[in-house]
Scaffold this motif. Structure first.
Motif, mmCIF file in Angstrom:
data_model
loop_
_atom_site.group_PDB
_atom_site.id
_atom_site.type_symbol
_atom_site.label_atom_id
_atom_site.label_comp_id
_atom_site.label_asym_id
_atom_site.label_seq_id
_atom_site.Cartn_x
_atom_site.Cartn_y
_atom_site.Cartn_z
ATOM 1 N N THR A 132 8.659 -60.874 11.843
ATOM 2 C CA THR A 132 7.356 -61.518 12.040
ATOM 3 C C THR A 132 6.221 -60.604 11.601
ATOM 4 O O THR A 132 5.308 -61.012 10.866
ATOM 5 N N VAL A 133 6.254 -59.354 12.049
ATOM 6 C CA VAL A 133 5.207 -58.397 11.698
ATOM 7 C C VAL A 133 5.215 -58.126 10.193
ATOM 8 O O VAL A 133 4.152 -58.071 9.543
ATOM 9 N N MET A 134 6.398 -57.970 9.620
ATOM 10 C CA MET A 134 6.499 -57.695 8.184
ATOM 11 C C MET A 134 5.985 -58.881 7.364
ATOM 12 O O MET A 134 5.221 -58.708 6.398
ATOM 13 N N ALA A 135 6.409 -60.099 7.752
ATOM 14 C CA ALA A 135 5.948 -61.287 7.020
ATOM 15 C C ALA A 135 4.448 -61.466 7.162
ATOM 16 O O ALA A 135 3.761 -61.877 6.218
ATOM 17 N N GLY A 136 3.917 -61.146 8.354
ATOM 18 C CA GLY A 136 2.475 -61.243 8.546
ATOM 19 C C GLY A 136 1.717 -60.280 7.652
ATOM 20 O O GLY A 136 0.644 -60.617 7.115
ATOM 21 N N ALA A 137 2.268 -59.076 7.480
ATOM 22 C CA ALA A 137 1.611 -58.098 6.613
ATOM 23 C C ALA A 137 1.609 -58.567 5.161
ATOM 24 O O ALA A 137 0.602 -58.432 4.446
ATOM 25 N N VAL A 138 2.730 -59.128 4.711
ATOM 26 C CA VAL A 138 2.799 -59.622 3.339
ATOM 27 C C VAL A 138 1.830 -60.787 3.142
ATOM 28 O O VAL A 138 1.123 -60.881 2.119
ATOM 29 N N TRP A 139 1.762 -61.687 4.127
ATOM 30 C CA TRP A 139 0.830 -62.817 4.049
ATOM 31 C C TRP A 139 -0.615 -62.324 4.019
ATOM 32 O O TRP A 139 -1.458 -62.844 3.286
ATOM 33 N N ALA A 140 -0.916 -61.287 4.830
ATOM 34 C CA ALA A 140 -2.273 -60.728 4.853
ATOM 35 C C ALA A 140 -2.653 -60.163 3.487
ATOM 36 O O ALA A 140 -3.800 -60.288 3.038
ATOM 37 N N GLU A 141 -1.692 -59.564 2.809
ATOM 38 C CA GLU A 141 -1.981 -59.016 1.478
ATOM 39 C C GLU A 141 -2.269 -60.137 0.485
ATOM 40 O O GLU A 141 -3.155 -60.013 -0.360
ATOM 41 N N HIS A 142 -1.522 -61.257 0.620
ATOM 42 C CA HIS A 142 -1.748 -62.387 -0.267
ATOM 43 C C HIS A 142 -3.091 -63.045 0.020
ATOM 44 O O HIS A 142 -3.794 -63.475 -0.904
ATOM 45 N N ALA A 143 -3.455 -63.146 1.321
ATOM 46 C CA ALA A 143 -4.655 -63.880 1.707
ATOM 47 C C ALA A 143 -5.920 -63.036 1.641
ATOM 48 O O ALA A 143 -6.979 -63.530 1.216
ATOM 49 N N TRP A 144 -5.827 -61.770 2.064
ATOM 50 C CA TRP A 144 -7.030 -60.947 2.215
ATOM 51 C C TRP A 144 -6.998 -59.666 1.385
ATOM 52 O O TRP A 144 -7.928 -58.869 1.436
ATOM 53 N N GLY A 145 -5.933 -59.456 0.632
ATOM 54 C CA GLY A 145 -5.876 -58.310 -0.249
ATOM 55 C C GLY A 145 -5.564 -56.999 0.434
ATOM 56 O O GLY A 145 -5.760 -55.942 -0.165
ATOM 57 N N ARG A 146 -5.044 -57.019 1.667
ATOM 58 C CA ARG A 146 -4.617 -55.791 2.338
ATOM 59 C C ARG A 146 -3.501 -56.144 3.322
ATOM 60 O O ARG A 146 -3.454 -57.236 3.881
#
Length: 348
Positions: free
Chosen positions: A268-282
């Motif tokens: 969950t945490v890992m997928a959230g980080a990847v999604w954050a990079e796609h959505a917000w660039g970090r």
């Protein structure tokens, strides 16, 4: 009937059935406790009879035979257990229909708001319980799991409910399905594990002896000891705890469930980080939701480490697991409702 009405009626029906299941499973647990108490009485009678005999070897053999006959060959079946099992199963089916109907009504996967997360997360918790129940007899978990599901569903339907709307731009991504679905499954597993941990602590504390309050060095310590003794007296009055397995068995079950939940939460945490990079660039931005998700991960990692460390197994590690579930609830409630951040759309 519209999808909204179908979802509403199905979820309220599931709530009622879970409440019935909680009462019925509690009655079953009390019956199991009475049966175990009667079995212990037979063992004590056999021990008394063997002590009056002429041969110690014959007395030991009689005691062993009495203990063996007192242990049931299979899980105890009662009418209440049948009612609990059937109402839980039908309730899970109805709740599944309600969740699917909500998804049809909304036009997207039903876990974009607190209400949708609640109805889906509690359904997963009940399904996890039913899956574990098929592998072994864990009926002693039923009152806690169905009771939690009934309360959470009731609060969701009365307090958190909101009409379905389209997805906000931040949620219009396939990562919603990956990230949030894994988080929901992890939450369901953690919920069942939490019930097992609470029973473990109650069963373990019940075996304690009262402490002396007169010899306390100050009023605060004396008050703490009096509070401890009062809780102990309450636990000893709860006869249904006799129907719960030994703390070691509960701890083993809790550990297995927490290990599965921890792996899922890591994803969950890992997928959230990847999604954050796609959505917000970090990958990481110290958003309140991100911070609390990581705090939850750290607490459960500490529990798993403590559980396997010499001297920390048992009551100590169980308290850490309880802290992890409290953090999980705070992440769902306080963080969503109080803190402002990039995840504020997940609130009510």
């Amino acid at each position: 009937m519209t999808a909204q009405e179908l979802s509403w009626y199905a979820l309220w029906g599931a709530t009622a059935l879970y409440a019935i299941a909680m009462v019925a499973s509690s009655i079953h647990l009390a019956r199991v406790a009475d049966a175990k108490a009667a079995a212990k009485g037979k063992v004590r009678s056999a021990v008394g009879a063997s002590s009056a005999g002429s041969s110690a070897a014959e007395g030991d053999a009689a005691t062993t035979s009495a203990r063996a006959s007192a242990i049931p060959a299979e899980p105890m079946r009662t009418k209440a257990a049948g009612i609990a099992a059937s109402t839980t199963l039908v309730g899970a089916v109805l709740q599944g229909i309600g969740v699917v109907a909500r998804g049809i009504e909304a036009g997207h996967v039903p876990w974009s708001t607190m209400y949708e997360y609640t109805i889906t997360g509690t359904w997963v918790a009940v399904v996890v319980f039913l899956i574990v129940q098929r592998k072994r007899d864990v009926s002693y978990l039923a009152p806690g799991v169905t009771g939690f599901a009934a309360i959470a569903l009731g609060l969701g339907l009365t307090t958190l409910y909101q009409a379905s709307t389209g997805l906000q731009p931040a949620l219009q991504s396939f990562w919603l399905v990956i990230h949030v679905s894994i988080a929901i499954i992890a939450t369901g597993v953690f919920t069942v594990a939490f019930v097992a941990t609470v029973l473990q602590l109650m069963r373990d504390r019940r075996e304690d002896e009262p402490v002396d309050t007169a010899g306390a060095s100050n009023a605060l310590i004396r008050w703490g000891r009096q509070w401890r003794n009062a809780n102990l007296r309450l636990l000893k009055r709860l006869r249904w705890l006799e129907g719960v397995p030994e703390p070691e068995k509960l701890e083993a079950l809790s550990f297995r469930l927490h290990a599965v939940g921890f792996v899922l939460w890591t994803f969950t945490v890992m997928a959230g980080a990847v999604w954050a990079e796609h959505a917000w660039g970090r990958y990481w931005g110290w958003d309140p939701k991100e911070v609390w998700s990581f705090v939850i991960w750290v607490i459960y990692a500490a529990y798993l480490h403590a559980r396997t460390t010499q001297g920390w197994a048992g009551r100590r590690s169980a308290y850490i697991a309880v802290a992890g579930f409290v953090a999980l609830l705070m992440n769902f409630t306080v963080v969503n409702l109080v803190f402002q951040g990039l995840h504020s759309y997940a609130g009510v």
